[in-house]
Design an enzyme around this catalytic site. Structure first.
Site, mmCIF file in Angstrom:
data_model
loop_
_atom_site.group_PDB
_atom_site.id
_atom_site.type_symbol
_atom_site.label_atom_id
_atom_site.label_comp_id
_atom_site.label_asym_id
_atom_site.label_seq_id
_atom_site.Cartn_x
_atom_site.Cartn_y
_atom_site.Cartn_z
ATOM 1 N N GLU A 255 0.897 -1.151 0.000
ATOM 2 C CA GLU A 255 0.000 0.000 0.000
ATOM 3 C C GLU A 255 0.935 1.200 0.000
ATOM 4 O O GLU A 255 1.645 1.443 0.978
ATOM 5 C CB GLU A 255 -0.859 -0.068 1.259
ATOM 6 C CG GLU A 255 -2.097 0.763 1.195
ATOM 7 C CD GLU A 255 -1.927 2.010 2.003
ATOM 8 O OE1 GLU A 255 -1.465 3.007 1.399
ATOM 9 O OE2 GLU A 255 -2.229 2.000 3.195
ATOM 10 N N CYS A 294 -1.815 8.561 3.684
ATOM 11 C CA CYS A 294 -1.712 7.978 2.347
ATOM 12 C C CYS A 294 -2.948 8.309 1.520
ATOM 13 O O CYS A 294 -2.908 8.325 0.304
ATOM 14 C CB CYS A 294 -1.516 6.469 2.446
ATOM 15 S SG CYS A 294 -2.721 5.655 3.496
HETATM 16 P P1 NDP Z 1 9.644 4.357 3.345
HETATM 17 O O1 NDP Z 1 9.087 3.641 2.207
HETATM 18 O O2 NDP Z 1 11.075 4.724 3.317
HETATM 19 O O3 NDP Z 1 9.451 3.527 4.707
HETATM 20 C C1 NDP Z 1 8.293 2.763 4.985
HETATM 21 C C2 NDP Z 1 8.675 1.602 5.868
HETATM 22 O O4 NDP Z 1 9.623 0.780 5.194
HETATM 23 C C3 NDP Z 1 9.369 2.025 7.145
HETATM 24 O O5 NDP Z 1 9.018 1.128 8.170
HETATM 25 C C4 NDP Z 1 10.826 1.877 6.800
HETATM 26 O O6 NDP Z 1 11.642 1.704 7.922
HETATM 27 C C5 NDP Z 1 10.793 0.644 5.961
HETATM 28 N N1 NDP Z 1 11.917 0.494 5.074
HETATM 29 C C6 NDP Z 1 12.518 1.447 4.323
HETATM 30 N N2 NDP Z 1 13.497 0.891 3.605
HETATM 31 C C7 NDP Z 1 13.523 -0.414 3.904
HETATM 32 C C8 NDP Z 1 14.328 -1.514 3.495
HETATM 33 N N3 NDP Z 1 15.292 -1.375 2.608
HETATM 34 N N4 NDP Z 1 14.081 -2.717 4.032
HETATM 35 C C9 NDP Z 1 13.082 -2.906 4.922
HETATM 36 N N5 NDP Z 1 12.303 -1.892 5.342
HETATM 37 C C10 NDP Z 1 12.517 -0.665 4.846
HETATM 38 O O7 NDP Z 1 8.785 5.579 3.598
HETATM 39 P P2 NDP Z 1 9.055 6.774 4.609
HETATM 40 O O8 NDP Z 1 8.466 6.370 5.895
HETATM 41 O O9 NDP Z 1 10.465 7.210 4.642
HETATM 42 O O10 NDP Z 1 8.241 7.877 3.877
HETATM 43 C C11 NDP Z 1 8.683 8.290 2.599
HETATM 44 C C12 NDP Z 1 7.508 8.596 1.740
HETATM 45 O O11 NDP Z 1 6.637 7.478 1.658
HETATM 46 C C13 NDP Z 1 6.627 9.689 2.263
HETATM 47 O O12 NDP Z 1 7.156 10.941 1.997
HETATM 48 C C14 NDP Z 1 5.376 9.396 1.521
HETATM 49 O O13 NDP Z 1 5.483 9.877 0.224
HETATM 50 C C15 NDP Z 1 5.320 7.895 1.498
HETATM 51 N N6 NDP Z 1 4.485 7.339 2.571
HETATM 52 C C16 NDP Z 1 3.361 6.707 2.225
HETATM 53 C C17 NDP Z 1 2.542 6.198 3.212
HETATM 54 C C18 NDP Z 1 1.326 5.435 2.920
HETATM 55 O O14 NDP Z 1 0.553 5.212 3.834
HETATM 56 N N7 NDP Z 1 1.086 4.945 1.740
HETATM 57 C C19 NDP Z 1 2.806 6.405 4.615
HETATM 58 C C20 NDP Z 1 4.048 7.051 4.864
HETATM 59 C C21 NDP Z 1 4.842 7.475 3.855
HETATM 60 P P3 NDP Z 1 12.532 2.897 8.528
HETATM 61 O O15 NDP Z 1 11.586 3.916 9.040
HETATM 62 O O16 NDP Z 1 13.311 2.246 9.580
HETATM 63 O O17 NDP Z 1 13.345 3.412 7.385
#
Ligand code: NDP
Length: 681
Positions: A255, A294
């Site tokens: 998602e 989101c």
């Molecule tokens: P990310 O995609 O970077 O992170 C989402 C989750 O994935 C976090 O728990 C993160 O952990 C984890 N993650 C990131 N990289 C890895 C990896 N290589 N292996 C395993 N887990 C990983 O999103 P962000 O939270 O940084 O937000 C960035 C952008 O994502 C926002 O600006 C927005 O555009 C979008 N977003 C969308 C959402 C939605 O509900 N659809 C919600 C939040 C953000 P960790 O925090 O430890 O990096």
């Protein structure tokens, strides 16, 4: 100094501080992640052994009860979570969406589980389909627990709801979870997991928590495991293309961020209530959680004729929004989750400005309200305008995950649909219209690109849960850019964590496998009437073939007079002769009532109440002189652990009823739902 702990293989792990996690309000350090490495192989193995064993020692009904107990406990202790949630930049209303919204999802799944799932650990997804002409060979579907672990990787914006909306269906399905919250707000998730443990409702191994990165976790997953992800489209792509996920065909549900729309239909003008509702909805979506949802509205599509009016009204409303420390009176919008996130959003706004005009925000005179807020992650609402939305890219591609949205004019409905589709798939779109014909035309055209469509008019607004709220009973997710996944949607979400298998065999075998009577299976007939047995003593397939009854004209006349139903088919010889049946026939409801008269055991006994019928069909007409006979068979038993109002334990029994005529033709077919008492203690 507070160090967050992971909960792995039944133990809390972490003493030494690693990364500091600052408050989004004033930059003060709220907690640290831990340095101690996690043994991911051990975590997965522990889930697969201890977790699976303990979860499957319970059945669907027992797990639903445990979910409810957990939700009640969490609700009693929610203030602990509210205190921490404040540091994520959330206002009280934002925290309620995350915290109470999360508990609401648990309650909702608990009650759906009780109502819709069986006892035991096999879901029978009927109907059974005959695969031979004489009903010796049939096919159906069952869903069973996968026996693996579910890894849930969550976003920073909903540290509680984000975990619980995935945990609830996974737990019901009997699958242990390994939860990895986004690091920035993991202190709230850690506190929630501690409360879930303390509730006593969580069997050992059912939930593990990772603070920090996932290391080599995905390398240890196998074919029976699943991964779900919420976050950015780029991370989703990286994780779903992990070699082990691909090689083992491990289900991966994503998602991701999407460029959701709000569309004002051309029939709405500033004089209409729907215009105000539209403005209110857009302002709310841009400012709740400081636009970090989101589902937030990112693109605002309006007829060219209304562009100026909408822009003026939005500017007026958005400039009234007071941003700052939610603890300060009058503050309506909190902070972004972190300074990094704030920098990301500002960079996205700069990129948007390459193809859009900025109508509001970014003038440099913004001051968040509250002590120390100059060190916080605050950003004022930004309204942009894209004058040429038929061009690809720009606001159709760039998601500024904050209080930011872009206005786009359109001229025809087809153009609006095409512009909305340039987002390449979204989670949700709101359409504001007064005209059912526009909704009827537009919604099917929009649906292919949007996971959910919210049609807003004055009537719906009286109770609408809003554009941005995913509801447990409706599907959450969306195609394309939105991740292509599905979450929630009632019991559908539980099925995502179960294996669906087609089963073929004789009706007798299918009944034994599904735990439900299947027509054509060997029945059990004894001297004892099935209505005289207590819940525990009744067996699936236990059956009664009744005596017969010949239907007379007196039956039809009496039933017609009693019910007042003098329909011509039962009372008018000439009209009936002209009909497809060529003669008068008995009322269908008479057949039902007569069948009940044939099969009930009238004396006081364990059957306490009849609360309805399912799947009723009248198949063959019953003319005067036909003779009917009923077969009543115990089809399904569900132990919901309920008691009657006067305190007697009881269960649900579903009976299969077949009514046949003298030629053995099926006349009526249905399921009766009853409450049956358990044996006296
Ligand atoms: P990310 O995609 O970077 O992170 C989402 C989750 O994935 C976090 O728990 C993160 O952990 C984890 N993650 C990131 N990289 C890895 C990896 N290589 N292996 C395993 N887990 C990983 O999103 P962000 O939270 O940084 O937000 C960035 C952008 O994502 C926002 O600006 C927005 O555009 C979008 N977003 C969308 C959402 C939605 O509900 N659809 C919600 C939040 C953000 P960790 O925090 O430890 O990096």
């Amino acid at each position: 100094m507070s160090v967050l702990k992971s909960f792995i293989a039944g133990e809390w792990l972490g003493e030494t501080p690693a990364r500091p996690l600052p408050s989004a309000i004033n930059g003060d350090i709220v907690a640290h992640t831990h340095q101690e490495p996690i043994d991911f192989a051990k975590a997965v193995e522990y889930g697969r052994t201890t977790g699976v064993k303990n979860l499957l020692a319970m059945d669907f009904q027992e797990r639903a009860l445990a979910l409810k107990a957990m939700a009640l406990y969490l609700q009693e202790h929610k203030q602990e979570l509210y205190a921490l949630s404040h540091h994520t930049g959330a206002t009280k209303r934002d925290s309620a969406i995350d915290i109470d919204g999360g508990f609401g999802t648990l309650f909702s799944y608990a009650s759906m589980g009780r109502r819709e799932l069986p006892s035991g650990n096999v879901v029978h997804e009927g109907p059974v389909m005959p695969l031979g002409k004489e009903n010796h060979f049939a096919g159906t579907h069952i869903l069973v627990p996968r026996g693996g672990v579910a890894v849930h990787i969550n976003a920073f914006n909903f540290p509680v709801w984000g975990m619980l909306e995935k945990f609830a269906p996974t737990f019901l399905a009997g699958m242990p979870c390994i939860v990895k919250p986004a690091t920035a707000t993991s202190y709230v998730t850690e506190a929630a997991v501690r409360l879930m443990q303390a509730s006593g409702a969580l069997p050992e191994g059912a939930l593990q928590l990772i603070i920090g990165g996932t290391g080599d976790l995905l390398d240890h997953l196998r074919e029976q495991d699943v991964v779900t992800f919420t976050g950015s489209a780029s991370t989703a792509l990286k994780l779903r293309s992990h070699p082990n996920i691909l090689a083992r065909s491990i289900p991966f549900n994503a998602e991701a961020d999407s460029l959701n729309c709000a569309i004002l239909a051309p029939d709405v003008t500033p004089d209409h209530e729907e215009f105000d509702l539209f403005i209110k909805e857009v302002v709310r979506e841009m400012t709740v959680k400081a636009g970090q949802k989101c589902t937030a509205v990112r693109r605002i599509l309006v007829p060219t004729a209304q562009l100026e009016a909408v822009a003026d009204r939005l500017k007026q409303q958005l400039s009234k929004v007071v941003a700052g420390d939610p603890a300060v009176d009058g503050v309506r919008m909190g902070a972004l989750a972190s300074l990094d996130q704030c920098a990301d959003v500002k960079a996205a706004i700069d990129r948007l400005k390459e193809s859009c005009e900025c109508l509001l925000g970014g003038t440099g005179d913004f001051q968040p309200l509250g002590d120390g807020c100059d060190r916080g992650a605050f950003l004022e609402p930004h309204l942009l305008l894209c004058r040429n939305p038929e061009q690809e890219g720009g606001a159709h591609d760039i998601e500024a995950f904050g209080p930011v949205a872009t206005l786009m004019p359109y001229d025809t409905l087809e153009q609006a649909v095409a512009i909305a589709a340039k987002g390449k798939g979204s989670l949700v779109t709101t359409l504001s219209t007064r005209d059912p014909a526009i909704a009827g035309q537009l919604v099917p055209m929009l649906a292919a690109y949007h996971g959910r469509l919210h049609v807003l008019d004055a009537q719906a607004a009286k109770e609408s849960t809003g554009h941005g709220s995913p509801l447990p009973m409706l599907k959450h997710g969306g195609p394309g850019r939105a991740g292509g996944g599905e979450e929630l949607g009632g019991i559908r979400a539980v099925c995502h964590y179960l294996q669906r298998t087609a089963v073929q065999g004789s009706p007798t075998m299918l009944a034994a496998i599904t735990g439900e009577y299947v027509r054509g299976a060997k029945v059990i007939e004894t001297e004892v009437h099935p209505f005289r047995r207590y819940f525990e003593d009744l067996q699936i397939n236990e059956s009664l073939l009744t005596h017969r009854r010949t239907v007379t004209e007196a039956d039809i006349v009496n039933f017609g007079c009693l019910s007042g139903d003098h329909f011509y088919m039962h009372f008018d010889e000439i009209a009936a002769r002209n009909s497809q049946f060529r003669e008068r026939i008995a009322h269908g409801y008479f057949v039902l009532s007569a069948a009940a008269g044939l099969f009930v055991s009238p004396g006081e006994g364990p059957v306490l109440a009849n609360y309805g019928l399912d799947n009723l069909r009248f198949i063959t007409p019953v003319p005067i002189g036909d003779t009917i006979q009923a077969r009543l068979t115990c089809k399904r038993k569900i132990d919901q652990g309920r008691t009657s109002p006067d305190g007697h334990p009881q269960g649900v029994v579903v009976w299969d009823v077949e009514v046949r005529n003298q030629k053995d033709e099926l006349v009526a077919s249905y399921d009766i739902l009853t409450l049956v008492a358990k044996r006296p203690q």
